[in-house]
Scaffold this motif. Sequence first.
Motif, PDB file in Angstrom:
ATOM      1  N   GLU A 127     -24.968 -24.954 -11.272  1.00 48.18           N
ATOM      2  CA  GLU A 127     -25.229 -24.541 -12.667  1.00 48.18           C
ATOM      3  C   GLU A 127     -25.157 -23.079 -12.897  1.00 48.18           C
ATOM      4  O   GLU A 127     -24.456 -22.646 -14.052  1.00 48.18           O
ATOM      5  N   ALA A 132     -24.100 -24.945 -16.968  1.00 45.82           N
ATOM      6  CA  ALA A 132     -24.861 -26.085 -16.780  1.00 45.82           C
ATOM      7  C   ALA A 132     -24.350 -27.331 -17.661  1.00 45.82           C
ATOM      8  O   ALA A 132     -23.740 -26.969 -18.720  1.00 45.82           O
ATOM      9  N   ARG A 133     -24.474 -28.644 -17.319  1.00 46.79           N
ATOM     10  CA  ARG A 133     -23.817 -29.461 -18.083  1.00 46.79           C
ATOM     11  C   ARG A 133     -25.072 -30.645 -18.116  1.00 46.79           C
ATOM     12  O   ARG A 133     -25.820 -30.766 -17.493  1.00 46.79           O
ATOM     13  N   ASP A 134     -24.964 -31.295 -19.247  1.00 45.52           N
ATOM     14  CA  ASP A 134     -26.035 -32.417 -19.561  1.00 45.52           C
ATOM     15  C   ASP A 134     -27.372 -32.226 -19.216  1.00 45.52           C
ATOM     16  O   ASP A 134     -28.319 -32.998 -18.882  1.00 45.52           O
ATOM     17  N   GLY A 135     -27.568 -30.852 -19.823  1.00 40.38           N
ATOM     18  CA  GLY A 135     -29.030 -30.640 -19.759  1.00 40.38           C
ATOM     19  C   GLY A 135     -29.750 -30.235 -18.276  1.00 40.38           C
ATOM     20  O   GLY A 135     -30.838 -30.069 -18.027  1.00 40.38           O
ATOM     21  N   GLY A 147     -36.812 -29.768 -12.511  1.00 41.56           N
ATOM     22  CA  GLY A 147     -35.388 -29.738 -13.389  1.00 41.56           C
ATOM     23  C   GLY A 147     -34.522 -30.625 -12.614  1.00 41.56           C
ATOM     24  O   GLY A 147     -34.881 -31.088 -11.471  1.00 41.56           O
ATOM     25  N   ARG A 148     -33.212 -30.589 -13.091  1.00 45.71           N
ATOM     26  CA  ARG A 148     -32.298 -31.211 -12.375  1.00 45.71           C
ATOM     27  C   ARG A 148     -31.184 -30.312 -11.842  1.00 45.71           C
ATOM     28  O   ARG A 148     -30.795 -29.511 -12.664  1.00 45.71           O
ATOM     29  N   ARG A 166     -32.229 -21.210 -12.925  1.00 46.65           N
ATOM     30  CA  ARG A 166     -31.386 -21.041 -14.264  1.00 46.65           C
ATOM     31  C   ARG A 166     -31.250 -19.389 -14.286  1.00 46.65           C
ATOM     32  O   ARG A 166     -29.961 -18.941 -14.608  1.00 46.65           O
TER      33      ARG A 166
END
Length: 357
Positions: A127, A132-135, A147-148, A166
């Motif tokens: 990420e 990042a994609r799709d939250g 988180g993911r 992040r």
Amino acid sequence: MRFALSEDQVLLQDSLAKALAELAPLERVRRFADDNEPCAGDIWAGLAELGLPGLLIDEAHGGLGLGLIEAALAAEALGRTVAPTPFLGSAVLAPLALKLAGSAEQQARWLPSLAAGEITAGVAIAEPIAGARDGAGVDAVAGRLTGRALFAVGAEGADLLVVADRTGGLHLAESAEATAPMRTIDATRRLTEISFKATPAEPLASNGALERLRDAAWVMLAADTVGAAGAMLGKAVGYAQERRQFGRVIGSFQAVKHLCAEMAAEIEPARALVWYAAYAFDHAPDEAPLMAAHAKAHTSEIGRFVARTATEVHGGIGITDLLGLHYWFKRIGLNRQLFGGPERVRETAARLQGLAA
């Protein structure tokens, strides 16, 4: 000055090539891909006997203490056979993360077991590198992760996870809330989605280690692509020397000769670029980020060209499962996008040179 591989590096190449010919023939790769195995443990165990898991780990922790150029040679050999291994995460990125940002206690706890191949490590750093994609994204608060993380390499069944949050901070985690395989075009490599829910984790030092991991990952993917592209060229040349049309082998036709020559002309300079990028990582750190970006972006493009052209030389049989050429084709395709496609990587290179805002 001698610009060539040392005798030890050539020996490493030869030893890996011989081992992989026995450990990971196409039949074994096909079985891994078709059976959805989480890990080809027999292949990794065989490579562990050669010391591959400890390639970058210093001798004090049971490793070989070699550099990224040797890791690039190993990655090229693995790409040539499309071997399904946790090499990128467990032998390169996780040991580097511990070496660059781990405490003495963390290094002593994990590096010997990684070097011996007794455990494996997964790495979830996509990420902050590729966006990042799709939250997706991981937050770190008070020693816990939430988180993911998508596109984690080598994470399925791993004993240790290296996770980037992040902000680019790195953390060590021994567990996760949940993991799920991510389907990609490449059946020879497993990527994973990892979910964290207040998962305990140990922070690693905040010293720019993520950028160094990014550079190493780009060089490894570039080397893997060069190996896969070289294998596809070899298969195209071999087929052109056997397939007959109009009473002649197709390799005697000028058009086919040109296709094979164009592939070779693209691969050889790319190999030199990758080798220098790996050398710069250890010996010219000021150049390393730009060289890694150039290597990743350039091999992404020439890899796609070789994959398409080698398939074209084979004609209709090139797209059949029987031949298995698609394993190399798709490996190159995933390498192109993993940790950033060529467009994003070039944007990073432009920023490094002051050519972009």
